[in-house]
Design a protein around this motif. Structure first.
Motif, PDB file in Angstrom:
ATOM      1  N   PRO A 219      23.994  43.033  51.188  1.00 38.33           N
ATOM      2  CA  PRO A 219      23.029  42.146  51.013  1.00 38.33           C
ATOM      3  C   PRO A 219      21.900  42.481  50.200  1.00 38.33           C
ATOM      4  CG  PRO A 219      22.937  43.505  53.122  1.00 38.33           C
ATOM      5  CD  PRO A 219      24.080  43.790  52.489  1.00 38.33           C
ATOM      6  N   ASP A 220      21.941  43.823  49.499  1.00 37.41           N
ATOM      7  CA  ASP A 220      21.030  44.174  48.330  1.00 37.41           C
ATOM      8  C   ASP A 220      21.486  44.210  47.175  1.00 37.41           C
ATOM      9  OD1 ASP A 220      19.289  44.547  50.466  1.00 37.41           O
ATOM     10  OD2 ASP A 220      19.882  46.685  50.741  1.00 37.41           O
ATOM     11  N   ALA A 221      22.689  43.608  46.894  1.00 37.73           N
ATOM     12  CA  ALA A 221      23.534  43.631  45.675  1.00 37.73           C
ATOM     13  C   ALA A 221      22.727  42.435  44.848  1.00 37.73           C
ATOM     14  CB  ALA A 221      25.046  43.749  45.784  1.00 37.73           C
ATOM     15  N   ALA A 222      22.835  42.633  43.549  1.00 39.20           N
ATOM     16  CA  ALA A 222      22.597  41.629  42.626  1.00 39.20           C
ATOM     17  C   ALA A 222      23.704  40.686  42.274  1.00 39.20           C
ATOM     18  CB  ALA A 222      22.181  42.144  41.318  1.00 39.20           C
ATOM     19  N   TRP A 223      23.960  39.457  43.175  1.00 42.46           N
ATOM     20  CA  TRP A 223      24.952  38.696  43.252  1.00 42.46           C
ATOM     21  C   TRP A 223      24.598  37.582  42.525  1.00 42.46           C
ATOM     22  CZ3 TRP A 223      29.118  39.968  45.926  1.00 42.46           C
ATOM     23  CH2 TRP A 223      29.097  40.865  47.179  1.00 42.46           C
ATOM     24  N   ASP A 224      23.648  37.275  41.797  1.00 43.77           N
ATOM     25  CA  ASP A 224      23.284  36.197  41.003  1.00 43.77           C
ATOM     26  C   ASP A 224      23.813  34.782  41.715  1.00 43.77           C
ATOM     27  OD1 ASP A 224      22.494  34.496  38.987  1.00 43.77           O
ATOM     28  OD2 ASP A 224      24.151  34.708  37.820  1.00 43.77           O
ATOM     29  N   LEU A 225      23.326  34.824  43.121  1.00 39.94           N
ATOM     30  CA  LEU A 225      24.038  33.609  43.665  1.00 39.94           C
ATOM     31  C   LEU A 225      23.521  32.263  43.087  1.00 39.94           C
ATOM     32  CD1 LEU A 225      23.821  34.778  47.369  1.00 39.94           C
ATOM     33  CD2 LEU A 225      26.016  34.407  45.842  1.00 39.94           C
ATOM     34  N   GLU A 226      22.269  32.333  42.498  1.00 44.82           N
ATOM     35  CA  GLU A 226      21.620  31.229  42.136  1.00 44.82           C
ATOM     36  C   GLU A 226      22.559  30.750  40.835  1.00 44.82           C
ATOM     37  OE1 GLU A 226      17.475  30.085  42.026  1.00 44.82           O
ATOM     38  OE2 GLU A 226      17.119  31.598  43.358  1.00 44.82           O
ATOM     39  N   GLY A 227      22.820  31.569  40.007  1.00 43.28           N
ATOM     40  CA  GLY A 227      23.776  31.460  38.877  1.00 43.28           C
ATOM     41  C   GLY A 227      25.035  30.701  39.363  1.00 43.28           C
ATOM     42  N   THR A 228      25.542  31.349  40.363  1.00 41.30           N
ATOM     43  CA  THR A 228      26.964  30.754  40.849  1.00 41.30           C
ATOM     44  C   THR A 228      26.817  29.458  41.307  1.00 41.30           C
ATOM     45  OG1 THR A 228      27.266  32.846  41.456  1.00 41.30           O
ATOM     46  CG2 THR A 228      28.676  31.261  42.576  1.00 41.30           C
ATOM     47  N   TYR A 229      25.536  29.135  42.132  1.00 42.50           N
ATOM     48  CA  TYR A 229      25.542  27.725  42.719  1.00 42.50           C
ATOM     49  C   TYR A 229      25.194  26.798  41.432  1.00 42.50           C
ATOM     50  CZ  TYR A 229      24.740  30.219  47.026  1.00 42.50           C
ATOM     51  OH  TYR A 229      24.948  31.108  48.030  1.00 42.50           O
ATOM     52  N   ARG A 230      24.524  27.243  40.670  1.00 40.79           N
ATOM     53  CA  ARG A 230      24.381  26.266  39.450  1.00 40.79           C
ATOM     54  C   ARG A 230      25.495  25.964  38.876  1.00 40.79           C
ATOM     55  NH1 ARG A 230      21.625  29.539  35.874  1.00 40.79           N
ATOM     56  NH2 ARG A 230      20.253  30.334  37.400  1.00 40.79           N
ATOM     57  N   LEU A 231      26.463  26.943  38.366  1.00 42.63           N
ATOM     58  CA  LEU A 231      27.675  26.796  37.816  1.00 42.63           C
ATOM     59  C   LEU A 231      28.325  25.690  38.748  1.00 42.63           C
ATOM     60  CD1 LEU A 231      29.735  28.300  35.618  1.00 42.63           C
ATOM     61  CD2 LEU A 231      30.355  29.614  37.734  1.00 42.63           C
ATOM     62  N   ILE A 232      28.514  25.868  39.943  1.00 45.47           N
ATOM     63  CA  ILE A 232      29.232  24.840  40.824  1.00 45.47           C
ATOM     64  C   ILE A 232      28.780  23.431  40.621  1.00 45.47           C
ATOM     65  CG2 ILE A 232      29.797  24.457  43.029  1.00 45.47           C
ATOM     66  CD1 ILE A 232      29.433  27.212  43.907  1.00 45.47           C
ATOM     67  N   HIS A 233      27.403  23.477  40.649  1.00 45.52           N
ATOM     68  CA  HIS A 233      27.019  22.258  40.724  1.00 45.52           C
ATOM     69  C   HIS A 233      26.985  21.563  39.279  1.00 45.52           C
ATOM     70  CE1 HIS A 233      24.335  23.486  44.128  1.00 45.52           C
ATOM     71  NE2 HIS A 233      25.227  22.488  44.737  1.00 45.52           N
ATOM     72  N   GLU A 234      26.919  22.475  38.022  1.00 44.54           N
ATOM     73  CA  GLU A 234      27.122  21.887  36.710  1.00 44.54           C
ATOM     74  C   GLU A 234      28.523  21.374  36.481  1.00 44.54           C
ATOM     75  OE1 GLU A 234      23.850  24.484  34.602  1.00 44.54           O
ATOM     76  OE2 GLU A 234      25.892  24.916  34.111  1.00 44.54           O
ATOM     77  N   LEU A 235      29.521  22.188  36.889  1.00 43.91           N
ATOM     78  CA  LEU A 235      30.935  21.788  36.956  1.00 43.91           C
ATOM     79  C   LEU A 235      31.629  20.657  37.776  1.00 43.91           C
ATOM     80  CD1 LEU A 235      32.659  25.364  36.582  1.00 43.91           C
ATOM     81  CD2 LEU A 235      32.224  23.937  34.750  1.00 43.91           C
ATOM     82  N   GLN A 236      30.897  20.613  38.877  1.00 42.15           N
ATOM     83  CA  GLN A 236      31.310  19.350  39.947  1.00 42.15           C
ATOM     84  C   GLN A 236      29.928  18.931  40.494  1.00 42.15           C
ATOM     85  OE1 GLN A 236      34.655  19.015  41.606  1.00 42.15           O
ATOM     86  NE2 GLN A 236      35.657  20.471  40.236  1.00 42.15           N
ATOM     87  N   PRO A 237      29.379  17.996  40.075  1.00 46.29           N
ATOM     88  CA  PRO A 237      28.167  17.306  40.646  1.00 46.29           C
ATOM     89  C   PRO A 237      28.158  17.198  42.096  1.00 46.29           C
ATOM     90  CG  PRO A 237      28.487  16.455  38.266  1.00 46.29           C
ATOM     91  CD  PRO A 237      29.803  17.117  38.802  1.00 46.29           C
ATOM     92  N   GLY A 238      29.525  16.709  42.507  1.00 49.71           N
ATOM     93  CA  GLY A 238      29.744  16.317  43.948  1.00 49.71           C
ATOM     94  C   GLY A 238      30.248  17.296  44.729  1.00 49.71           C
ATOM     95  N   ALA A 239      30.241  18.551  44.435  1.00 47.72           N
ATOM     96  CA  ALA A 239      30.599  19.658  45.182  1.00 47.72           C
ATOM     97  C   ALA A 239      29.537  20.305  45.632  1.00 47.72           C
ATOM     98  CB  ALA A 239      31.651  20.619  44.487  1.00 47.72           C
ATOM     99  N   LEU A 240      29.782  20.815  46.984  1.00 48.96           N
ATOM    100  CA  LEU A 240      28.477  21.598  47.837  1.00 48.96           C
ATOM    101  C   LEU A 240      29.008  22.853  47.819  1.00 48.96           C
ATOM    102  CD1 LEU A 240      28.539  19.246  50.983  1.00 48.96           C
ATOM    103  CD2 LEU A 240      27.372  19.082  48.895  1.00 48.96           C
ATOM    104  N   ALA A 241      27.705  23.749  47.981  1.00 46.75           N
ATOM    105  CA  ALA A 241      27.841  25.274  48.059  1.00 46.75           C
ATOM    106  C   ALA A 241      27.471  25.614  49.546  1.00 46.75           C
ATOM    107  CB  ALA A 241      27.112  25.781  46.698  1.00 46.75           C
ATOM    108  N   GLY A 242      28.060  26.452  50.123  1.00 45.52           N
ATOM    109  CA  GLY A 242      27.729  27.028  51.381  1.00 45.52           C
ATOM    110  C   GLY A 242      27.954  28.291  51.400  1.00 45.52           C
ATOM    111  N   ASN A 243      27.126  29.076  52.070  1.00 47.52           N
ATOM    112  CA  ASN A 243      27.412  30.690  52.257  1.00 47.52           C
ATOM    113  C   ASN A 243      27.163  31.266  53.624  1.00 47.52           C
ATOM    114  OD1 ASN A 243      27.419  33.305  51.722  1.00 47.52           O
ATOM    115  ND2 ASN A 243      26.398  33.342  49.785  1.00 47.52           N
ATOM    116  N   ASN A 244      28.148  31.799  54.052  1.00 50.25           N
ATOM    117  CA  ASN A 244      28.204  32.228  55.442  1.00 50.25           C
ATOM    118  C   ASN A 244      27.656  33.582  55.518  1.00 50.25           C
ATOM    119  OD1 ASN A 244      29.029  32.519  58.299  1.00 50.25           O
ATOM    120  ND2 ASN A 244      30.923  33.413  57.714  1.00 50.25           N
TER     121      ASN A 244
END
Ligand code: H79
Length: 451
Positions: A219-244
């Motif tokens: 949980p303390d790692a630098a995952w860059d999740l915001e960058g990952t979610y941005r990537l998803i939303h840019e590539l696929q504006p209709g795709a959803l990001a969720g994280n368990n």
């Protein structure tokens, strides 16, 4: 209706609006209502029922998807699995047809689980189904095509945690028996996983979204999740990001998920986060005890328990993502297929009180739950009572519903109503009782305000 009743009904309707307004336009970071993202969130909430599929080279061992960690199998040993993986009976069209018959509106399939093996064609590694197995084809491509043909959305499960990749270092809480060399370049790992996410968002047409897991390993790692979610939303504006991740949602996430628990419950021990009103919700559940194929697990839930899980989720504003663990040959265990078909038959008759609904204005009760529809746009709403307790002969509703007409779903004879000190008492006649879930449609005779 008397003025007093009208006022009471108004208060109830206000409560309906408050509890059931579509998941899109809520909260500070809410997307604009007309954006593809908001539309996708609404469609996700409408879908109500998805099929989760855990399938990988671990399926060969028939001991679940955690077998590498649980049996302390080192990477060198685990690498002997892919050459044995040859699912000659895998038929994507059959999976999609079964999903369709089950009444699910989307499928979420493991693209990469914690073992790090890519079940799709990845150019970023040879540790994938095309390069490392005799099957040598991409089953997720076939599944994406079959789902599109059958009008089912496809989501990809992707484990952030990786017990195999040499750059997943420092190691997290799990996978410590993999016999890995100490060392590795974390930023290279992040580039790798984001590269695979890019592949999943680029090579399979329009997808429903990406379903992450394993964050809790580090949980303390630098995952860059915001960058990952941005990537998803840019590539696929209709795709959803969720994280368990089992904690409160992070910025950029489009839905909140719960594992083996309905929102607000924590029998599994790790669902500590409260359900957020701002996001659509989803509960994932195993059909027996295991996610990945487990040859010894016969603890299947009954069709009744599964209907109750689906309806229990809907009554709490959540989708149900129900899991199956296909066998290594690509077939879905018959016990699982049978139950999916039973759910499909039930939904065929009762889907009106499930699909496209929102949680009802009456919170979960000892007798069952409520869903509702038509809660905006100047229509008169319907509240569906899902009476799940077979011995509940009476249901008491808020007094504001005194004028509402209560009919068994598909029936024509209104239920007997009686004003009691606690509200309006409905008596459920024996002949209105249905297997699993007795559904009563309560039509509220006051149009909702327009949006
Ligand atoms: O894919 C399925 C499972 O393999 C995966 N999620 C579902 C959908 C899963 N991985 N782990 N778990 C479920 C259980 C999680 C246990 C945890 Fe922990 C307890 C995570 C955090 C606390 C064990 C102890 C792992 C880290 C610390």
């Amino acid at each position: 209706m008397s003025t007093r009743d009208r006022l009471a009904a108004g208060a109830l309707l206000a409560a309906i609006v408050a509890t059931t307004v579509a998941g899109a336009a809520r909260g500070q970071d809410a997307p604009a209502p007309e954006s593809p993202n908001a539309a996708a969130r609404r469609a996700f909430e409408d879908a109500k029922f998805g099929l989760f599929v855990h399938w990988g080279v671990y399926s060969l061992l028939g001991k679940g998807e955690w077998v590498m960690n649980n049996d302390k199998i080192p990477v060198a040993e685990y690498r002997k699995l892919p050459p044995q993986f040859n699912p000659t009976k895998f038929d994507a069209e059959e999976w999609a047809k079964l999903a369709r018959s089950a009444g699910v509106r989307y499928v979420t399939v493991t693209a990469k689980h914690h073992d790090g093996f890519a079940m799709f064609d990845s150019k970023l590694t040879d540790y994938d189904v095309v390069d490392a197995t005799p099957y040598a084809k991409d089953p997720l491509r076939a599944l994406a095509d079959a789902c599109r043909k059958n009008r089912i959305k496809l989501f990809f499960y992707y484990s952030l945690l990786d017990w195999h990749h040499p750059d997943y270092f420092p190691l997290g809480k799990t996978g410590r028996s993999a016999g890995r060399e100490p060392g590795g370049d974390w930023s290279r790992y992040v580039a790798y996983y984001q590269g695979q996410v890019r592949e999943l968002c680029t090579n399979y047409g329009e997808i429903g979204g990406i379903w992450f897991d394993g964050w809790w390993d580090a949980p303390d790692a630098a995952w860059d999740l915001e960058g990952t979610y941005r990537l998803i939303h840019e590539l696929q504006p209709g795709a959803l990001a969720g994280n368990n991740h089992h904690v409160a949602p992070f910025p950029g996430e489009d839905f909140q998920m719960f594992e083996q628990d309905l929102p607000g419950e924590n029998s599994a021990g790790f669902n500590k986060a409260e359900a957020t009103a701002a996001l659509p919700l989803e509960t994932c559940l195993t059909m027996n005890r295991s996610w990945g194929y487990d040859s010894g697990d016969r603890a299947y839930k009954s069709p009744e328990e599964l209907v109750h899980a689906l309806v229990g989720a809907a009554g709490r504003g959540a989708n149900l993502l129900l899991n199956v663990g296909p066998k290594p040959d690509g077939t879905i265990p018959p016990e699982a297929a049978e139950r999916l078909l039973a759910l499909g038959r039930w939904l065929e008759a009762n889907g009106k009180a499930v699909y496209g609904t929102r949680k009802g204005p009456i919170p979960p009760q000892p007798w069952g739950v409520t869903t509702s529809r038509g809660t905006s746009g100047g229509r008169a709403p319907t509240i569906y009572l899902h009476v799940l307790k077979p011995d509940a002969k009476e249901v008491v509703l808020p007094e504001a519903l005194a004028e509402a007409v209560a009919l068994p779903l598909g029936g024509t004879t209104p239920l007997k109503k009686e004003i009691v000190p606690e509200g309006v008492k409905l008596t459920i006649p024996d002949d209105a009782r249905a297997p699993y879930d007795t559904i009563i449609a309560v039509d509220v005779p006051v149009p909702m305000p327009r949006d």
